[in-house]
Design a protein around this motif. Structure first.
Motif, mmCIF file in Angstrom:
data_model
loop_
_atom_site.group_PDB
_atom_site.id
_atom_site.type_symbol
_atom_site.label_atom_id
_atom_site.label_comp_id
_atom_site.label_asym_id
_atom_site.label_seq_id
_atom_site.Cartn_x
_atom_site.Cartn_y
_atom_site.Cartn_z
ATOM 1 N N LYS A 80 77.625 37.063 57.504
ATOM 2 C CA LYS A 80 76.663 36.958 57.842
ATOM 3 C C LYS A 80 75.090 38.249 57.614
ATOM 4 O O LYS A 80 75.570 38.755 56.998
ATOM 5 C CB LYS A 80 76.331 37.252 59.693
ATOM 6 C CG LYS A 80 76.857 35.968 60.212
ATOM 7 C CD LYS A 80 77.413 36.577 61.779
ATOM 8 C CE LYS A 80 77.896 35.505 62.781
ATOM 9 N NZ LYS A 80 77.629 36.342 64.198
ATOM 10 N N THR A 81 73.722 37.903 57.901
ATOM 11 C CA THR A 81 73.188 38.690 57.309
ATOM 12 C C THR A 81 72.632 39.427 58.645
ATOM 13 O O THR A 81 72.656 38.918 59.154
ATOM 14 C CB THR A 81 71.613 38.047 56.663
ATOM 15 O OG1 THR A 81 71.081 36.900 56.992
ATOM 16 C CG2 THR A 81 72.352 37.645 54.657
ATOM 17 N N PHE A 82 72.009 40.925 58.317
ATOM 18 C CA PHE A 82 71.539 41.503 59.703
ATOM 19 C C PHE A 82 70.768 42.129 59.153
ATOM 20 O O PHE A 82 69.960 42.743 58.457
ATOM 21 C CB PHE A 82 72.973 42.463 60.400
ATOM 22 C CG PHE A 82 73.374 41.688 60.356
ATOM 23 C CD1 PHE A 82 73.765 41.460 62.423
ATOM 24 C CD2 PHE A 82 74.718 41.177 59.963
ATOM 25 C CE1 PHE A 82 75.213 40.778 62.623
ATOM 26 C CE2 PHE A 82 75.939 41.116 60.316
ATOM 27 C CZ PHE A 82 76.278 40.271 62.058
ATOM 28 N N GLY A 83 69.298 42.101 59.977
ATOM 29 C CA GLY A 83 67.959 43.381 59.670
ATOM 30 C C GLY A 83 68.261 43.995 60.477
ATOM 31 O O GLY A 83 68.200 45.715 60.341
ATOM 32 N N ASN A 84 67.917 44.182 62.211
ATOM 33 C CA ASN A 84 67.739 45.340 63.208
ATOM 34 C C ASN A 84 68.995 45.125 63.688
ATOM 35 O O ASN A 84 68.922 43.828 64.332
ATOM 36 C CB ASN A 84 66.353 44.499 64.116
ATOM 37 C CG ASN A 84 65.430 45.648 63.105
ATOM 38 O OD1 ASN A 84 65.376 46.133 61.993
ATOM 39 N ND2 ASN A 84 63.847 44.571 63.836
#
Length: 232
Positions: A80-84
């Motif tokens: 998965k990608t995560f930002g905040n």
């Protein structure tokens, strides 16, 4: 003191000494579940993880801990990608250690220059290459590592341009990426390592969303209780 009162006090002491929200390793507490935390490592296998080169993770799970050493890649990355987000994990090092936790990696083929790294290292220094520092950018204000062979709690918060690092419940490093708006600029003198096409990058321009993972830098390092809380 009568027997009934003694038993009441004993039971009260017993149950108040046990945190009601505790959970076994690699599980979410009831509170974490209600808050929206996600468990990224199940303590049994590398489901959801791969090496940055796309290969399956070759290293074994050891005593409920993930182990990037000899994984077959430079990093093991979650799918998965995560930002905040807030990321927390427990980390244990050997006597000699130089490794890292990578965040917001843009390009898995080039994580060294396209992702932030939180340093995991033995030693007692407070440079930008010591435990808890934002590697090569911002030094740690204090080294509160418990040292090799002991579990250290690490919590990293990424919110927009802001990144903060807490080690063993103490805030040790903070950065506002927007403050570094010139090529090569960092919190201390000198040029940082981040380059593309031979030119120093502007930290303000780094991606605010990306992959996260753990580095194989030639030293066995163990991670457990890897959890993330996505933030709006």
């Amino acid at each position: 003191m009568n027997k009934r009162l003694f038993l009441l006090i004993a039971y009260t002491c017993l149950f108040t000494a046990i945190p009601l929200c505790s959970a076994d390793d690699n599980q979410l507490t009831d509170q974490e579940q209600s808050e929206g935390w996600q468990l990224l490592f199940n303590g049994k296998d590398y489901d959801g993880w791969k090496c940055n080169n796309g290969k399956e993770v070759a290293s074994e799970v050891f005593d409920g801990s993930m182990q990037p050493y000899k994984s077959g890649g430079y990093l093991i990355l979650h799918e998965k990608t995560f930002g905040n987000f807030v990321l927390k994990c427990d980390v244990k090092m050997p006597e000699s250690c130089n490794s890292g936790i990578f965040l917001r990696v843009e390009d898995p083929a080039n994580p060294v220059h396209t992702g932030f790294e939180i340093q995991v290292a033995s030693g007692t220094g407070t440079s930008c290459h010591d435990f808890g520092a934002i590697y090569d950018l911002v030094p740690t204000t204090k080294n509160v590592s418990k040292g090799p062979g002991t579990w250290n709690r690490v919590e990293i918060k990424c919110l927009g341009p802001n990144i903060s690092v807490t080690v063993n419940d103490e805030l040790v490093c903070q950065m506002n990426a927007d403050e570094f708006d010139l090529p090569g600029e960092r919190a201390i003198d000198g040029d940082h390592k981040y380059k593309l096409d031979g030119k120093s990058r502007v930290i303000k321009d780094f991606a605010r969303t990306g992959l996260l993972g753990f580095q194989d830098h030639g030293h066995p390092v163990w991670y457990k209780n890897v959890k993330v809380l996505p933030l709006p």
